[in-house]
Design a protein around this motif. Structure first.
Motif, PDB file in Angstrom:
ATOM      1  N   GLY A   1       3.897 -18.490  -1.655  1.00 17.99           N
ATOM      2  CA  GLY A   1       2.885 -17.800  -2.456  1.00 17.99           C
ATOM      3  C   GLY A   1       3.441 -17.330  -3.785  1.00 17.99           C
ATOM      4  N   ALA A   2       4.671 -16.797  -3.760  1.00 18.12           N
ATOM      5  CA  ALA A   2       5.308 -16.355  -4.995  1.00 18.12           C
ATOM      6  C   ALA A   2       5.518 -17.532  -5.942  1.00 18.12           C
ATOM      7  CB  ALA A   2       6.644 -15.683  -4.684  1.00 18.12           C
ATOM      8  N   SER A   3       5.905 -18.654  -5.399  1.00 16.42           N
ATOM      9  CA  SER A   3       6.112 -19.839  -6.233  1.00 16.42           C
ATOM     10  C   SER A   3       4.815 -20.274  -6.899  1.00 16.42           C
ATOM     11  CB  SER A   3       6.665 -20.982  -5.374  1.00 16.42           C
ATOM     12  OG  SER A   3       7.885 -20.607  -4.770  1.00 16.42           O
ATOM     13  N   THR A   4       3.725 -20.252  -6.141  1.00 21.19           N
ATOM     14  CA  THR A   4       2.432 -20.636  -6.711  1.00 21.19           C
ATOM     15  C   THR A   4       2.016 -19.682  -7.826  1.00 21.19           C
ATOM     16  OG1 THR A   4       1.740 -21.573  -4.586  1.00 21.19           O
ATOM     17  CG2 THR A   4       0.011 -21.073  -6.182  1.00 21.19           C
ATOM     18  N   GLY A   5       2.204 -18.381  -7.591  1.00 20.54           N
ATOM     19  CA  GLY A   5       1.854 -17.403  -8.614  1.00 20.54           C
ATOM     20  C   GLY A   5       2.641 -17.599  -9.891  1.00 20.54           C
ATOM     21  N   ALA A   6       3.934 -17.861  -9.752  1.00 16.77           N
ATOM     22  CA  ALA A   6       4.766 -18.077 -10.929  1.00 16.77           C
ATOM     23  C   ALA A   6       4.354 -19.340 -11.674  1.00 16.77           C
ATOM     24  CB  ALA A   6       6.232 -18.174 -10.511  1.00 16.77           C
ATOM     25  N   VAL A   7       4.065 -20.393 -10.941  1.00 17.02           N
ATOM     26  CA  VAL A   7       3.673 -21.655 -11.567  1.00 17.02           C
ATOM     27  C   VAL A   7       2.339 -21.516 -12.298  1.00 17.02           C
ATOM     28  CG1 VAL A   7       2.878 -23.995 -11.042  1.00 17.02           C
ATOM     29  CG2 VAL A   7       4.997 -23.148 -10.047  1.00 17.02           C
ATOM     30  N   LEU A   8       1.403 -20.774 -11.724  1.00 16.29           N
ATOM     31  CA  LEU A   8       0.113 -20.575 -12.383  1.00 16.29           C
ATOM     32  C   LEU A   8       0.276 -19.866 -13.732  1.00 16.29           C
ATOM     33  CD1 LEU A   8      -2.174 -19.529  -9.388  1.00 16.29           C
ATOM     34  CD2 LEU A   8      -2.171 -21.703 -10.619  1.00 16.29           C
ATOM     35  N   VAL A   9       1.212 -18.917 -13.800  1.00 14.94           N
ATOM     36  CA  VAL A   9       1.451 -18.207 -15.049  1.00 14.94           C
ATOM     37  C   VAL A   9       2.132 -19.113 -16.068  1.00 14.94           C
ATOM     38  CG1 VAL A   9       2.712 -16.296 -16.121  1.00 14.94           C
ATOM     39  CG2 VAL A   9       1.522 -15.940 -13.957  1.00 14.94           C
ATOM     40  N   VAL A  10       3.173 -19.831 -15.624  1.00 18.31           N
ATOM     41  CA  VAL A  10       3.969 -20.642 -16.545  1.00 18.31           C
ATOM     42  C   VAL A  10       3.209 -21.878 -17.014  1.00 18.31           C
ATOM     43  CG1 VAL A  10       6.056 -22.045 -16.743  1.00 18.31           C
ATOM     44  CG2 VAL A  10       6.148 -19.842 -15.591  1.00 18.31           C
ATOM     45  N   VAL A  11       2.569 -22.566 -16.098  1.00 27.15           N
ATOM     46  CA  VAL A  11       1.961 -23.862 -16.417  1.00 27.15           C
ATOM     47  C   VAL A  11       0.545 -23.718 -16.955  1.00 27.15           C
ATOM     48  CG1 VAL A  11       1.303 -26.114 -15.492  1.00 27.15           C
ATOM     49  CG2 VAL A  11       3.413 -25.028 -14.725  1.00 27.15           C
ATOM     50  N   LEU A  12      -0.262 -22.905 -16.287  1.00 22.57           N
ATOM     51  CA  LEU A  12      -1.670 -22.796 -16.661  1.00 22.57           C
ATOM     52  C   LEU A  12      -1.977 -21.583 -17.537  1.00 22.57           C
ATOM     53  CD1 LEU A  12      -3.442 -23.812 -13.315  1.00 22.57           C
ATOM     54  CD2 LEU A  12      -2.775 -25.248 -15.249  1.00 22.57           C
ATOM     55  N   GLY A  13      -0.996 -20.702 -17.723  1.00 22.99           N
ATOM     56  CA  GLY A  13      -1.209 -19.542 -18.568  1.00 22.99           C
ATOM     57  C   GLY A  13      -2.125 -18.499 -17.966  1.00 22.99           C
ATOM     58  N   VAL A  14      -2.198 -18.446 -16.639  1.00 24.07           N
ATOM     59  CA  VAL A  14      -3.039 -17.448 -15.974  1.00 24.07           C
ATOM     60  C   VAL A  14      -2.553 -16.044 -16.356  1.00 24.07           C
ATOM     61  CG1 VAL A  14      -3.707 -16.499 -13.737  1.00 24.07           C
ATOM     62  CG2 VAL A  14      -3.600 -18.978 -14.066  1.00 24.07           C
ATOM     63  N   GLY A  15      -3.458 -15.164 -16.668  1.00 27.86           N
ATOM     64  CA  GLY A  15      -3.095 -13.820 -17.091  1.00 27.86           C
ATOM     65  C   GLY A  15      -3.195 -13.620 -18.581  1.00 27.86           C
ATOM     66  N   GLY A  16      -3.426 -14.711 -19.313  1.00 27.59           N
ATOM     67  CA  GLY A  16      -3.628 -14.609 -20.753  1.00 27.59           C
ATOM     68  C   GLY A  16      -2.465 -14.012 -21.514  1.00 27.59           C
ATOM     69  N   GLY A  17      -1.237 -14.222 -21.039  1.00 31.80           N
ATOM     70  CA  GLY A  17      -0.061 -13.686 -21.715  1.00 31.80           C
ATOM     71  C   GLY A  17       0.266 -12.263 -21.335  1.00 31.80           C
ATOM     72  N   VAL A  18      -0.636 -11.600 -20.605  1.00 36.54           N
ATOM     73  CA  VAL A  18      -0.382 -10.222 -20.176  1.00 36.54           C
ATOM     74  C   VAL A  18       0.474 -10.203 -18.910  1.00 36.54           C
ATOM     75  CG1 VAL A  18      -1.461  -8.077 -19.397  1.00 36.54           C
ATOM     76  CG2 VAL A  18      -2.534  -9.441 -21.199  1.00 36.54           C
ATOM     77  N   LEU A  19       0.255 -11.155 -18.014  1.00 39.82           N
ATOM     78  CA  LEU A  19       0.954 -11.221 -16.739  1.00 39.82           C
ATOM     79  C   LEU A  19       2.248 -12.011 -16.909  1.00 39.82           C
ATOM     80  CD1 LEU A  19       0.530 -10.377 -13.756  1.00 39.82           C
ATOM     81  CD2 LEU A  19      -0.426 -12.653 -13.360  1.00 39.82           C
ATOM     82  N   SER A  20       3.366 -11.425 -16.544  1.00 42.80           N
ATOM     83  CA  SER A  20       4.659 -12.100 -16.635  1.00 42.80           C
ATOM     84  C   SER A  20       4.856 -13.026 -15.447  1.00 42.80           C
ATOM     85  CB  SER A  20       5.788 -11.066 -16.670  1.00 42.80           C
ATOM     86  OG  SER A  20       5.867 -10.371 -15.437  1.00 42.80           O
ATOM     87  N   VAL A  21       5.921 -13.842 -15.512  1.00 45.59           N
ATOM     88  CA  VAL A  21       6.242 -14.731 -14.393  1.00 45.59           C
ATOM     89  C   VAL A  21       6.535 -13.911 -13.146  1.00 45.59           C
ATOM     90  CG1 VAL A  21       7.842 -16.480 -13.558  1.00 45.59           C
ATOM     91  CG2 VAL A  21       7.117 -16.506 -15.947  1.00 45.59           C
TER      92      VAL A  21
END
Length: 335
Positions: free
Chosen positions: A101-121
């Motif tokens: 789950g942690a890996s998926t969350g990190a990938v969503l932030v890095v690859v898809l930009g989820v969080g709009g730049g507010v959410l860190s890896v």
């Protein structure tokens, strides 16, 4: 037990001090001590070393080494608790799908930009880990909540989030991003900072306090849930509390350092061979053993192929597999 803890603390302190000196910069233990003392005393300029060497110690190697110690201790503690609660010697901190789950969350932030730049890896990884564990709790509860159902729900969540991670990386990431993500997924302490150390240490201390307070309860779980219930243990509530605590700790560690395997699987068995199965002794000794182990594993990871760095998860697996096989043979021989 006190002797083992004191010996472990001494070995950990020596390991941290020596590990910081290992690397391209020719540092000495005395210089490391001077830098640490100066910063703790509030006057960094009083260390007597050059600003560059001071920065290498205080800003680069010390937080990385301390984070390695905290992650090693936390993963080992999680392994002890989960092996007891689930009565499975092969259980480790990732059996509940938290790492996936942690890996998926990190990938969503890095690859898809989820969080709009507010959410860190790190933040994305933590939220993904919590979401995965929430799914496991929901599935296991609807399926009856027994130990084997918790494990099966964890396996299902792990496969689901692993598949999601692979799908996102393969369909939306470029080559450079894919390489960085895969390196993180294998475990890396290269980006360690003081913020990571403080957060992970705070969670580790809190979880150790909770698990240490349930040491006798964990001893009862070793004889099975029925035996624990006959001794007055609230089995479902206690298991939920301890699993939530270990999942929270695993999420914090994975979000800071990626997925580092085998520490939570191997070190609890090694600690049992030293101090026995009593959790009042096993928890602190496992924590110290895990801390020392990961400090030196990370030291190897950043120096063995210098200037190229090896993911620390690769080192722990290479060392952990033969060590685990040895533990299995030793255990079989004592039965």
């Amino acid at each position: 037990m006190a002797l083992w803890v004191l010996a472990g603390l001494a070995l950990l302190g020596a390991s941290v001090a020596v590990a910081i000196t290992v690397g391209p910069a020719d540092l000495r233990v005395g210089e490391v001590g001077s830098v640490v003392a100066a910063h703790l005393g509030g006057d960094p300029g009083a260390s007597g070393v050059s600003p560059i060497r001071d920065g290498i110690v205080w800003n680069l190697r010390l937080p990385r080494t301390l984070l390695a110690a905290v992650c090693g201790a936390g993963l080992a503690v999680c392994g002890v608790v989960m092996q007891s609660l689930l009565r499975n010697p092969l259980a480790d901190p990732f059996v509940l799908g938290v790492s996936s789950g942690a890996s998926t969350g990190a990938v969503l932030v890095v690859v898809l930009g989820v969080g709009g730049g507010v959410l860190s890896v790190t933040g994305g990884a933590f939220l993904g880990a919590v979401a995965s564990f929430a799914l496991v709790l929901l599935l296991s509860h609807t399926l009856g909540g027994s130990t084997d159902r918790v494990v099966l729900a964890g396996v299902a969540a792990m496969q689901l989030f692993s598949a999601l991670t692979s799908f996102v990386v393969m369909t939306a990431a470029d080559a450079e991003t894919t390489r960085g993500v895969l390196f993180w997924l294998l475990g890396s302490l290269g980006g360690a900072g003081w913020g990571d150390v403080r957060v992970c240490l705070a969670v580790l201390v809190a979880v150790l306090f909770v698990c240490g307070g349930h040491a006798r309860t964990l001893d009862a779980f070793a004889f099975g849930e029925d035996a624990a219930a006959s001794l007055g243990v609230a089995v479902t509530r206690t298991r939920t509390v301890l699993l939530c605590a270990t999942a929270l700790l695993t999420a914090a560690l994975v979000s800071a350092a990626g997925a580092i395997g085998f520490v939570g699987l191997v070190l609890p068995h090694a600690a049992r061979a030293l101090v026995g199965p009593g959790h009042a002794r096993l928890l602190p000794v496992s924590a110290l053993a895990g801390a020392v182990f990961l400090v030196w594993a990370d030291t190897l990871a950043r120096t063995v192929l210098a200037p190229q760095e090896v993911p620390v998860g690769v080192v722990t697996s290479l060392v952990g597999v033969p060590a685990f096989v040895l533990v299995l043979y030793r255990t079989r021989g004592t039965r």
